[in-house]
Design an enzyme around this catalytic site. Structure first.
Site: not given
Length: 313
Positions: A62, A135, A156, A170, A192, A195, A217, A224, A249
């Site tokens: 990573r 991704d 966020n 992306l 700000c 979010c 999400s 599961k 946003c």
């Protein structure tokens, strides 16, 4: 000093990226992401990955792109718009799915475009070795995108871009071609906290950090098991993914509709009422979501999500 060839190759790449429909293209030198190592370790230590244990794998990969692509010299970060021309989130007679999932699975759509881009790049500059990513591998895509100057990581934890907000995918090329690296941009979130304040499950405990185990999400896609009772009355009709932190946003007022036909919703997603979602059979699910990201949650997962929200009504 950069050679003329390196400058020329960088110009060719960026022109091709634009020709293939990418809104932004930024370049970073392929090297160890020193600044990210501690942050990733801390995030995992806090258990913010929830049951997404795969995020604990490949820690070194990573952070070091040369472990994914030996001989890599550049990481190219690209943005592909998915903001829908129209969406059904204003409707009160339906459930909501995240805008990125309206059309065909982005993994296939964007990866095809990346492959075409690399094919054309090779025609222009000669042989290039490397891999394309959407991704789908242990790549810290937001860190690379931030490093390459195509945006900054917002509170966020999503990448934000001043011209188009955050409704985009992306993608990366990790290649053995020497290119001119871009400089990072600054953080334009300022004070700000829209979010953080709007998240109904308090999944953003601090700036730039999302507790994945509380994110809608995660609860509707990755988890599961049964959705924990503590999230009753907090799902806001989201049955697959969530866009709340993007909807509030201020930078997303600059979002402009995509022109990618593969991302347009089918009739069911566009028009289904709550009742039609509730009565959906496995056959209808398989047909409607055959090439969709929604397939990921499976029929049983989507039904679980709908039932969980139905109890609150």
């Amino acid at each position: 000093m950069s050679s003329n060839k390196t400058v020329k190759n960088t110009e060719i790449l960026k022109k091709l990226a634009s020709d293939h429909g990418f809104s932004f293209c930024g370049v970073s030198k392929a090297e160890f992401l020193e600044s990210e190592a501690g942050r990733l370790e801390e995030w995992l230590k806090r258990g913010y990955q929830g049951k997404m244990s795969y995020l604990e794998n490949h820690f070194d990969k990573r952070l070091d792109p040369t472990l994914l692509v030996p001989g890599a010299k550049s990481v190219v970060s690209l943005i592909y718009n998915y903001f829908p021309p129209e969406d059904n989130h204003q409707r009160t007679d339906s459930y909501k799915i995240a805008r990125y999932a309206y059309g065909k699975d982005y993994h296939y759509v964007v990866k095809d475009k990346l492959r075409e881009l690399v094919h054309d790049l090779k025609k222009e500059v000669g042989d290039v070795d490397g891999r394309v990513f959407v991704d789908s591998a242990p790549v810290m895509e937001r860190s690379w995108a931030e490093k390459s100057g195509i945006g900054w990581v917002g509170k966020n934890s999503l990448l934000l871009n001043r011209s188009m907000g955050s409704y985009f995918f992306l993608a990366e090329l990790i290649i053995d071609l020497e290119l001119i690296p871009d400089a990072p941009t600054k953080d334009y979130c300022g004070t700000c906290t829209a979010c953080m304040d709007a998240c109904p499950t308090d999944a953003i405990p601090e700036s730039g950090v999302v507790d994945g185990s509380k994110c809608i999400s995660y609860l509707t896609i990755e988890l599961k098991d049964d959705i924990p009772a503590e999230f009753s009355n907090k799902m806001n009709d989201w049955i697959f993914g969530c866009d709340i932190c993007q909807e509030v946003c201020p930078w997303n007022r600059f979002s402009t509709p995509h022109n990618e036909k593969d991302f347009l919703p089918n009739d069911f997603i566009q028009n289904a009422t709550r009742q039609e979602w509730q009565e959906m059979t496995k056959e209808i699910f398989n047909e409607v979501f055959r090439k969709s990201p929604v397939k990921r949650t499976k029929y049983s997962g989507l039904k679980r999500n709908i039932e969980f929200i139905k109890k609150d009504q």
